[in-house]
Scaffold this active site. Structure first.
Site, mmCIF file in Angstrom:
data_model
loop_
_atom_site.group_PDB
_atom_site.id
_atom_site.type_symbol
_atom_site.label_atom_id
_atom_site.label_comp_id
_atom_site.label_asym_id
_atom_site.label_seq_id
_atom_site.Cartn_x
_atom_site.Cartn_y
_atom_site.Cartn_z
ATOM 1 C CE LYS A 193 -21.167 61.537 90.855
ATOM 2 N NZ LYS A 193 -21.820 62.346 91.898
ATOM 3 N N GLY A 217 -28.598 63.532 84.388
ATOM 4 C CA GLY A 217 -28.313 64.829 84.998
ATOM 5 C C GLY A 217 -28.343 65.928 83.953
ATOM 6 N N GLY A 247 -23.473 65.617 81.233
ATOM 7 C CA GLY A 247 -23.492 64.557 80.225
ATOM 8 C C GLY A 247 -22.430 64.759 79.165
ATOM 9 C CD GLU A 251 -33.284 60.820 81.888
ATOM 10 O OE1 GLU A 251 -33.615 62.011 81.672
ATOM 11 O OE2 GLU A 251 -33.411 60.254 82.988
ATOM 12 C CB CYS A 280 -35.093 65.154 83.399
ATOM 13 S SG CYS A 280 -35.678 63.494 83.567
ATOM 14 N N GLY A 316 -44.069 61.856 84.591
ATOM 15 C CA GLY A 316 -44.767 60.705 85.162
ATOM 16 C C GLY A 316 -44.836 59.503 84.242
ATOM 17 C CB ALA A 317 -42.493 58.140 81.727
#
Ligand code: UN1
Length: 511
Positions: free
Chosen positions: A186, A243, A248, A265, A299, A460-461
């Site tokens: 979704k 989100g 969550g 997350e 996030c 930027g992981a």
């Protein structure tokens, strides 16, 4: 950048796109109508009907049937599907990246970067498909073998947000697929078009696998009611949701009530500390990219900055100069660094947070809407720097917009307490050239986040590491390292190859 119609044609979305899919191609949704406008200029992009709650039951129960055969395929064969999906993504990188830009307003670089992140996770998952290792464990009994196997878990429900409309699904899907789990997705109702494109690309890859290959992807476009129906579905042993914290909390409780698993997350409210020994030029680039990249809508965006007294004036001046020169505008222009906010409610939230900050003693630089050299119809803002007291209540809240709270500290331990003193715990950074400070920041007494960086910003992981965070961020880990274990069930096997039946713990039971 590729124009919209060319991108749609390449991605097989030329005719009216549909909203529900349990098979290779989408079928019409039976729920409410949905219209999607581009955040760039408000131009209409798409109209469709969302999925209905009844369709959720159908699609999730179909995915259970797909699971029956998908789980029995050798994992490297599932990896071969993921490899082909990655190949299709390479071919469509320009078109899909353009669609991401058009649909959520990311800059061209970031739209392309997001598709690259999908490609990277596919490569990672292909290798992983031959490395789903269990352990052999020493048995306490003679002629016994004790070991563990990792087995497919079942269909995985993935709920994703608008800000990473394709990559977050791919992190979940590529790993779930090699683990033997079909995925029911979704996407955010703010990003239906990119999701339909991803679905089409996955369907192309599946077709190359032959007609008997069970297609492990389903798509349900819809709002919170569809997310809640997914969370409640007994067909889905795992729900992976990205989100806001309220989302969550809602999803997590519904999943917990049926004793399912959730992988959450959620919000970040990420902080960075700059110490006196830091390389200020390097810190500046890291801070500005993390704070204004994706218009502050990651996030992992940097939201709280702690500057040591000794460098506070110099660093603030550098930041103000850098912010004044940011190129804000149409994200299709390759020179643009900051595109629009996703929509008007995001703009309203930002203004509300700035007003609150002012009322709590904050000094706000920037933050207003700009109409200068930007397309009309979009919500373009000047990213805000807010000088504020670390104890101001507003700093505790994550606002999904380019607002950076700048705070002053004189003692690193106190800065660390402030840094950790928020409900969220996703990403964190320290800028320092002092080895002791850096290692202390990474130690048990240091940052309490899931991502802990030194001389790099908070965003930027890379996909190779486990991604996620602690506290209200939800505790889930996606993407690399051993995150795959969340998508499988572990079976502990004890095999007796002897001719007697010794019992564990030395128990005697003679008949
Ligand atoms: C998100 O904003 O939900 O580390 C994910 C990053 C990206 C992922 C962000 N690789 O910024």
């Amino acid at each position: 950048m590729m124009p919209l119609n060319d991108a749609l044609a390449r991605l097989g979305l030329g005719s009216a796109p549909l909203a529900v899919s349990a098979g290779h191609s989408a079928v019409a949704g039976l729920g409410r109508p949905l219209t999607k406008q581009s955040p760039i200029d408000g131009s209409p992009l798409l109209e469709l009907h969302q999925a209905s709650v009844a369709q959720v039951e159908q699609v999730t129960s179909d995915s259970r049937t797909v699971f029956e055969s998908f789980r029995m395929l050798p994992a490297p064969l599932r990896g071969e599907f993921v490899r082909r999906f990655g190949e299709e993504l390479r071919k469509e990188k320009a078109a899909l990246g353009a669609l991401v830009t058009l649909e959520v307003g990311k800059t061209e670089q970031e739209g392309q970067g997001e598709v690259q992140e999908m490609i990277d996770i596919c490569d990672y998952a292909v290798g992983l498909s031959r490395q789903l290792y269990g352990k052999n464990i020493a048995s306490e009994r003679p002629a016994h073998r004790l070991s563990e196997q990792w087995l497919p878990l079942g269909p995985v429900g993935v709920v994703s947000a608008f800000n990473f409309p394709v990559a977050v699904w791919a992190w979940n899907a590529a790993i779930a697929w090699v683990c033997g789990d079909p995925v029911v997705w979704k996407p955010s109702e703010k990003a239906p078009l990119s999701a339909l494109a991803c679905h089409e690309i996955a369907a192309r890859a599946a077709r190359t696998m032959g007609e008997h290959f069970p297609f492990p992807a389903s798509l349900l476009i819809g709002g919170a009611d569809i997310g809640e129906a997914l969370a409640a579905s007994r067909h889905l042993p795992l729900i992976s949701a990205t989100g806001s914290v309220p989302m969550g909390r809602a999803v997590g409780q519904v999943v917990a009530a049926r004793l399912g698993r959730s992988l959450l997350e959620l919000g970040g409210n990420n902080g960075a500390i700059v110490t006196p020994s830091a390389d200020l030029e390097l810190a500046l680039r890291g801070i500005v990219f993390a704070a204004v990249g994706t218009t502050g809508q990651r996030c992992t965006s940097l939201r709280r900055l702690f500057l040591h007294d000794a460098i506070y004036p110099a660093m603030l001046e550098r930041l103000l100069r850098a912010y004044a020169s940011l190129r804000i505008g149409d994200p299709r222009d390759s020179q643009t660094l900051v595109g629009p906010l996703i929509d008007e409610p995001a703009f309203t939230q930002m203004q509300l947070a700035l007003e609150t900050a002012r009322s709590q003693g904050g000094v706000v630089h920037g933050g207003e809407r700009t109409f200068d050299g930007v397309p009309t119809g979009g919500f373009y803002v000047k990213p805000a720097l807010v000088e504020i007291d670390p104890n101001a209540a507003v700093v505790q809240t994550e606002t999904f917009a380019p607002i950076l709270y700048v705070m002053r500290y004189s003692d690193l331990k106190t800065a660390m307490t402030w840094h950790n003193g928020v409900p969220q715990g996703l990403s964190s950074a320290i800028f320092t050239n002092d080895m002791r400070e850096a290692e202390w920041f990474c130690s048990a007494a240091g940052s309490d986040c899931g991502l802990v960086n030194v001389n790099i910003g908070t965003s930027g992981a890379e996909i190779g590491g486990a991604f996620g965070g602690e506290k209200e961020t939800g505790g889930g880990r996606e993407s690399g390292s051993d995150s795959w274990k969340a998508y499988m069930r572990r079976a502990t096997n004890t095999v007796n190859y002897g001719s007697t039946l010794p019992l564990a713990q030395g128990i005697e039971f003679d008949l």
